[in-house]
Design a protein around this motif. Structure first.
Motif, short mmCIF file in Angstrom:
data_model
loop_
_atom_site.label_atom_id
_atom_site.label_comp_id
_atom_site.label_asym_id
_atom_site.label_seq_id
_atom_site.Cartn_x
_atom_site.Cartn_y
_atom_site.Cartn_z
N ILE A 90 40.20 42.83 35.81
CA ILE A 90 40.23 44.27 35.55
C ILE A 90 38.89 44.68 34.95
O ILE A 90 38.42 44.07 33.99
CB ILE A 90 41.37 44.64 34.59
CG1 ILE A 90 42.73 44.24 35.20
CG2 ILE A 90 41.35 46.13 34.27
CD1 ILE A 90 43.90 44.44 34.26
N ASN A 91 38.27 45.69 35.53
CA ASN A 91 37.04 46.27 34.99
C ASN A 91 37.40 47.57 34.28
O ASN A 91 37.73 48.57 34.92
CB ASN A 91 36.03 46.53 36.11
CG ASN A 91 34.67 46.95 35.59
OD1 ASN A 91 34.57 47.76 34.67
ND2 ASN A 91 33.61 46.40 36.18
N ASN A 137 33.24 40.28 33.44
CA ASN A 137 34.53 40.87 33.76
C ASN A 137 35.65 40.42 32.83
O ASN A 137 36.76 40.95 32.89
CB ASN A 137 34.93 40.53 35.20
CG ASN A 137 34.00 41.15 36.22
OD1 ASN A 137 33.62 42.30 36.09
ND2 ASN A 137 33.61 40.38 37.22
N ASN A 138 35.35 39.44 31.95
CA ASN A 138 36.36 38.90 31.05
C ASN A 138 35.75 38.68 29.67
O ASN A 138 35.26 37.59 29.37
CB ASN A 138 36.93 37.58 31.59
CG ASN A 138 37.70 37.76 32.88
OD1 ASN A 138 38.84 38.23 32.86
ND2 ASN A 138 37.09 37.40 34.00
N PRO A 139 35.73 39.71 28.83
CA PRO A 139 35.14 39.59 27.50
C PRO A 139 35.73 38.42 26.72
O PRO A 139 36.95 38.19 26.73
CB PRO A 139 35.48 40.93 26.84
CG PRO A 139 35.65 41.88 27.98
CD PRO A 139 36.25 41.07 29.09
N ALA A 178 52.99 51.32 41.93
CA ALA A 178 53.07 49.90 41.59
C ALA A 178 52.19 49.09 42.55
O ALA A 178 52.02 49.46 43.72
CB ALA A 178 54.51 49.42 41.67
N ILE A 179 51.66 48.00 42.04
CA ILE A 179 50.89 47.08 42.87
C ILE A 179 51.87 46.27 43.72
O ILE A 179 52.83 45.70 43.21
CB ILE A 179 50.04 46.14 42.01
CG1 ILE A 179 49.05 46.95 41.18
CG2 ILE A 179 49.31 45.12 42.86
CD1 ILE A 179 48.31 46.13 40.13
N LYS A 231 40.78 43.65 40.75
CA LYS A 231 40.72 42.80 41.94
C LYS A 231 41.76 41.71 41.80
O LYS A 231 41.88 41.09 40.74
CB LYS A 231 39.32 42.18 42.08
CG LYS A 231 39.19 41.27 43.31
CD LYS A 231 37.76 40.74 43.44
CE LYS A 231 37.47 39.69 42.41
NZ LYS A 231 36.16 39.01 42.63
N LEU A 232 42.51 41.48 42.87
CA LEU A 232 43.49 40.40 42.91
C LEU A 232 43.00 39.32 43.87
O LEU A 232 42.63 39.62 45.01
CB LEU A 232 44.85 40.92 43.37
CG LEU A 232 45.67 41.71 42.34
CD1 LEU A 232 46.84 42.38 43.02
CD2 LEU A 232 46.14 40.78 41.24
#
Length: 230
Positions: A18-19, A192-194, A5-6, A26-27
């Motif tokens: 998210i890639n 990074n964000n379609p 878990a993160i 990345k947060l």
């Protein structure tokens, strides 16, 4: 493989990127507002109907929106003095200025503008702004009608919505830029964000050949770009 878990070590609001190609994430802990809001006469002074300004680490906050009458810039969807910014007294019509909180209504001439706003991370306050009038919006790319020259887009509602129709080959790329100038303001794909479009983003790729109407909508919210096949 079972992933753990993160675990977050600090309370707050985060942006997760998210890639999916590299399966990495990345947060980013937000210490600044995620967006700036631009309520004013053009949107009935309503937060849900206004254009949003996004953040870029190189230029600060940026946006592109129509102006009809006065407006303010807010760091949250509230009229609290600490969240509300306007122009200094006697400078309401200046295209470049210093924010005052809550300040006077910004009353630059009616038109369509791109804007930048600076934010001081140390004080948590907006500091300065610039507005540049947009005299043209262009569709530009590798498609036949362009050849990396602007195909003019048109608006019938004062700059809220812009359209252009063009033929594309499969794999053609394009962006939207204003005032025939790469150095000023252009919108492209967020890699990074379609489906999201950002200041000086990447080329937008057309997968399937055909004739498309490209529509740019500048409010409410962040700018959106839609392709509709004819």
């Amino acid at each position: 493989m079972n992933a753990g878990a993160i675990k977050l070590t600090e309370t707050g609001n985060y942006i997760m990127t998210i890639n999916m190609e590299s399966l990495t994430y990345k947060l980013e802990l937000l210490t600044r507002p995620q967006y700036l809001y631009t309520p004013g006469a053009v949107n009935g002074w309503q937060f849900p109907d206004c254009s949003l300004m996004q953040y870029d680490e190189n230029v600060g906050y940026y946006g592109i929106f129509a102006v009809t009458g006065g407006f303010k810039i807010c760091t949250a969807t509230t009229w609290a003095d600490a969240d509300t910014y306007g122009a200094a007294a006697d400078h309401q019509s200046d295209l470049t200025g210093t924010f005052d909180s809550p300040g006077k209504d910004i009353t630059i001439p009616n038109g369509f503008y791109y804007a930048f706003a600076k934010y001081d991370e140390a004080t948590g306050k907006l500091t300065t702004y610039t507005f540049t009038e947009v005299t043209s919006v262009g569709l530009i790319g590798s498609f036949p009608a362009s050849g990396w020259n602007d195909v003019e887009m048109t608006t019938a509602d004062g700059g809220i919505t812009w359209t252009a129709t063009a033929e594309f080959n499969a794999g053609d790329k394009f962006k939207i830029r204003v005032n025939h100038d790469w150095d000023g303001f252009n919108l492209g794909a967020d890699q990074n964000n379609p489906g999201k479009y950002v200041y000086k983003g990447g080329d937008i790729v057309v997968d399937e050949a055909g004739t498309y109407t490209v529509t740019l909508v500048t409010q409410p919210g962040v700018p959106t770009i839609k392709l509709t096949k004819q």
